[in-house]
Design an enzyme around this catalytic site. Structure first.
Site, PDB file in Angstrom:
ATOM      1  N   ASN A  90     -18.086 -13.842  17.367  1.00  0.00           N
ATOM      2  CA  ASN A  90     -19.284 -14.477  17.640  1.00  0.00           C
ATOM      3  C   ASN A  90     -19.888 -13.983  18.914  1.00  0.00           C
ATOM      4  OD1 ASN A  90     -19.011 -16.296  15.607  1.00  0.00           O
ATOM      5  ND2 ASN A  90     -18.442 -17.997  16.780  1.00  0.00           N
ATOM      6  N   ARG A 136     -27.547 -13.450   1.187  1.00  0.00           N
ATOM      7  CA  ARG A 136     -26.305 -12.607   1.579  1.00  0.00           C
ATOM      8  C   ARG A 136     -25.472 -12.851   0.375  1.00  0.00           C
ATOM      9  NH1 ARG A 136     -26.523 -11.454   6.883  1.00  0.00           N
ATOM     10  NH2 ARG A 136     -27.208 -13.138   8.148  1.00  0.00           N
ATOM     11  N   ARG A 164     -29.398  -9.903   8.608  1.00  0.00           N
ATOM     12  CA  ARG A 164     -28.879  -9.133   9.657  1.00  0.00           C
ATOM     13  C   ARG A 164     -27.225  -8.993   9.225  1.00  0.00           C
ATOM     14  NH1 ARG A 164     -29.666 -12.198  14.433  1.00  0.00           N
ATOM     15  NH2 ARG A 164     -31.607 -11.244  14.899  1.00  0.00           N
ATOM     16  N   HIS A 218     -35.192 -16.461   3.123  1.00  0.00           N
ATOM     17  CA  HIS A 218     -34.137 -17.162   3.590  1.00  0.00           C
ATOM     18  C   HIS A 218     -33.718 -18.309   2.707  1.00  0.00           C
ATOM     19  CE1 HIS A 218     -31.298 -19.783   6.148  1.00  0.00           C
ATOM     20  NE2 HIS A 218     -30.654 -18.439   6.265  1.00  0.00           N
ATOM     21  N   TYR A 238     -17.665 -21.958   3.860  1.00  0.00           N
ATOM     22  CA  TYR A 238     -18.838 -22.765   4.360  1.00  0.00           C
ATOM     23  C   TYR A 238     -19.231 -24.039   3.556  1.00  0.00           C
ATOM     24  CZ  TYR A 238     -20.192 -18.239   6.483  1.00  0.00           C
ATOM     25  OH  TYR A 238     -20.331 -17.094   7.206  1.00  0.00           O
ATOM     26  N   ARG A 271     -24.487 -28.086  14.261  1.00  0.00           N
ATOM     27  CA  ARG A 271     -23.317 -27.210  14.577  1.00  0.00           C
ATOM     28  C   ARG A 271     -23.465 -26.459  15.534  1.00  0.00           C
ATOM     29  NH1 ARG A 271     -23.295 -23.071  10.416  1.00  0.00           N
ATOM     30  NH2 ARG A 271     -23.704 -21.706  12.176  1.00  0.00           N
ATOM     31  N   HIS A 312     -22.673 -25.636   7.422  1.00  0.00           N
ATOM     32  CA  HIS A 312     -23.748 -25.136   7.107  1.00  0.00           C
ATOM     33  C   HIS A 312     -24.863 -25.767   6.312  1.00  0.00           C
ATOM     34  CE1 HIS A 312     -25.643 -21.305   5.128  1.00  0.00           C
ATOM     35  NE2 HIS A 312     -25.647 -20.981   6.351  1.00  0.00           N
TER      36      HIS A 312
END
Length: 694
Positions: A60, A384, A414, A444, A477, A573, A601
């Site tokens: 992270n 993704r 990204r 997205h 997730y 979160r 998520h």
């Protein structure tokens, strides 16, 4: 987290220009990572789970420096006068970031050194130093052979002197600064040695005994510098700016533009230098000068650099030191219906991953569409996806079966750009219509549209979710997905895909909340409705679960709702810039964060609506980037039983007192604990237990 000065009077204008009303975005993110670190230091967690959280904390931080810190440094270099929402200018933010990160790193290394490694040793898992190996001739001989056969051939020592300029140091690479002395001249010389991309922790031949590869290299430097006296070696690691900047409007081919940008990513500006305390001052100074860094950019690590290598230990076959694995359940209605389209025609279906099996629901839906002769068209977004994606293979098979298949592959996701480029080309080769995203926007949203001919008529089936179409992350997730064949949702998704693939400028949708069209305004209207409907007989109520809350307009609206008496619970979160619990401003707002073995998520939004509650799920967080610069979709869950299921989910999350943290008014978080006599409640474990029930 340092306290921020708060206003003395509650009679202040609700203007986010007042820095006391918001928490700095970057510092809020650091508090999120501090909660990740707390899981590593929590002795209630099993040992290899604690190692996992140490590795996640480090990973992270890498991304934070590559993207966020590099962005602040660019603002400084360009002389941009911008301020954060809390009023801090770029340099002040960099100072605050540095001040907060250093004690976190110290706590990470102290916890590893004094808590976790000794406990691992008790369990027979050892991370050894070379001095320990020197006392074991057989192991020393083994390492010598490993070095000569596997490591030495790929090492390239680079001298640094007037005839050899300082070499380029790539992003996140581990290097050794080597000091040698010429025995003839007595002159001290400097060389850089890049640690090769081999397994970082080298097995010693004794079960569960490892040594860091840099120690192996350091012990054999005499073979790399024959005739020289090796004085010392010192590991260091560099982080560079890795955020892609694309001149999209000028790009004739977005795919080629992103490929070129990926090649440039490794050349980004240096933003962080990690070293060990033992590095001599003159070597440290030289690195700073050559890399054009300042003292503030140096982070001393008293131990191993780059703890992402701990994933090697996490993968050891020691089930007694890990959380018990669980098998996602196949939802009973999916198990009992052979025809998934018939199942959806009988009513909307809600799935909750990873507790509900992704392959038995989402992957099955796409596979069925690919093979069904009555399916005419499949349209899907891919933000993704996994390395060997069953979904992509199904889409390729659908195109080969003669169906019209259109896929928007978001090339700007990204750090997944390269993977998405590869999938885009594979899809194109199979005859799939591939769109690479929109200029100026990231796509997205998570959506699938299947058009099927049934008894001479067209019916549209949809899946709209909160998570990526990625079979790997679907096991890690927590996400929701809605299956439906409601005509209005099918029409909305048709309009949205026409916007994504064509020249449509659609801005009004029947049921969906869509960004960047009107989503912010629609959420603001929902909040304002709670204010208007609030009464003592029917109190207003808002529950919103998301990954981040940053948007100024929505924060202001939540403050207004709190002042009106609306009770608001936020489950955020990560980043939360809203300051809860401030008298007469946000005293009716509570913010919690859940950090556990699974990554929270899902985005779920509840509005009381005067006793007729509305619940939504979707892909968007409440951030300017999601609402203004991304294509997002939020869908109302209107079937009463599914709506009630989501409400029960939110209530369980709010009851969590095992893995949840509560945000204080000053920006700090405190871990929630069961009250005396109160049972411990873990929302994630509760859902895992339910999934494992026969």
């Amino acid at each position: 987290m340092a306290e921020t000065s708060l206003p003395e009077s509650a009679n202040i204008k609700l203007d986010l220009g007042d820095p006391s009303l918001v928490i700095n975005r970057e510092l809020s993110w650091l508090e999120f990572n501090a909660r990740v670190l707390a899981e590593a230091l929590d002795e209630r967690n099993l040992l290899l789970e604690r190692l996992k959280f140490l590795a996640i904390f480090s990973s992270n931080l890498d991304e934070f420096f590559m993207v966020r810190v590099s962005g602040l440094k660019q603002q400084l270099e360009l002389g941009l006068p911008g301020r954060a929402l809390d009023g801090l200018r770029p340099q002040a933010q960099l100072d605050a970031i540095s001040h907060r990160i250093r004690p976190l790193i110290e706590a990470q290394m102290l916890g590893l050194r004094e808590q976790i490694l000794p406990r691992l040793a008790e369990e027979g898992i050892h991370l050894c130093r070379y001095e320990q190996v020197e006392a074991l001739p057989r192991q020393q001989e083994r390492l010598q052979r490993y070095f000569e056969e596997e490591v030495f051939p790929v090492l390239t020592p680079l001298a640094v002197d007037p005839g050899h300029p300082f070499p380029y140091i790539s992003n996140l690479s581990l290097s050794l600064a080597v000091l040698v002395r010429n025995p003839t001249s007595g002159k001290e010389l400097f060389a850089r040695l890049k640690v090769p991309p081999l397994p970082r922790l080298v097995p010693l031949g004794v079960p569960n005994h490892f040594i860091a590869i840099e120690e192996v290299i350091g012990a054999h430097l005499d073979q790399l510098f024959p005739g020289m006296e090796v004085l010392s070696w010192h590991p260091f690691r560099l982080t560079r700016n890795s955020d892609l900047e694309l001149a999209e409007e000028e790009a004739e081919d977005l795919l080629l533009t992103i490929e070129e940008s990926l090649r440039r990513r490794r050349l980004g500006q240096a933003v962080r230098l990690e070293i060990t305390p033992q590095m001599p001052a003159h070597v440290r100074t030289r690195l700073l000068e050559e890399l054009e860094l300042e003292e503030q950019d140096v982070y001393e690590i008293d131990g191993l650099l780059d703890l992402t290598c701990l994933w090697q230990l996490v993968s050891l076959d020691r089930p007694d030191l890990k959380e018990r694995p669980f098998a996602p359940r196949v939802p009973p209605e999916f198990a009992s219906h052979g025809d998934i389209f018939a199942l959806i025609r009988h009513g909307d279906r809600l799935v909750h991953h990873p507790y509900d099996a992704f392959e038995a629901t989402v992957e099955r839906f796409i596979a069925a569409a690919a093979d069904d002769p009555n399916v005419l068209t499949i349209k899907q977004t891919l933000y993704r996806t996994s390395g060997d994606s069953p979904i992509v293979h199904a889409l390729i098979r659908a195109a080969e079966n003669g169906k019209q298949v259109a896929v928007l592959v978001e090339l700007k996701a990204r750090f997944d750009e390269k993977n998405n480029i590869n999938w885009a080309r594979a899809l194109e080769r199979a005859g799939v219509h591939v769109v690479y995203g929109l200029v100026g926007l990231k796509t997205h949203m998570k959506g699938i549209l299947v058009v099927r001919r049934e008894k001479g008529k067209i019916r549209r089936y949809v899946h709209i979710g909160t998570g990526n179409y990625n079979s790997k992350t679907a096991r890690l997730y927590t996400d929701f997905g809605l299956f439906s064949c409601r005509p209005e949702l099918g029409a909305d998704l048709t309009d949205l895909f026409n916007f994504l693939t064509g020249y449509s400028r659609q801005s009004h949708y029947r049921r969906l909340l869509v960004a960047p069209a009107r989503m912010r305004d629609q959420f603001l209207s929902l909040i304002e409705r709670e204010i208007e409907l609030h009464s003592s007989d029917q109190p207003g109520r808002i529950i919103a679960k998301m990954n981040a809350l940053v948007d100024p307009a929505l924060i202001r609206a939540l403050y207004r709702a709190s002042q009106a008496g609306v009770k608001i619970d936020l489950v955020v979160r990560g980043i939360c810039c809203l300051r809860p619990g401030y008298p007469e401003i946000s005293e009716n707002i509570r913010v919690i964060s859940v950090i556990g073995r699974l990554l929270e998520h899902s985005r779920v939004f509840y509005f009381g609506n005067g006793g007729s509650p509305q619940v939504f799920i979707g892909s968007a967080d409440w951030m300017p980037r999601n609402l203004d610069r991304r294509v997002e979709a939020i869908v109302p869950v209107e079937e009463p039983r599914l709506r009630d299921e989501l409400i029960a989910f939110l209530e369980l999350v709010l009851a969590d007192n095992r893995q949840s943290w509560e945000l204080q008014t000053n920006g700090a978080y405190t871990r929630r604990q069961p009250a005396a006599g109160e049972p411990e409640v873990s929302c994630q474990q509760t859902f895992i237990d339910r999934a494992m029930q026969p």
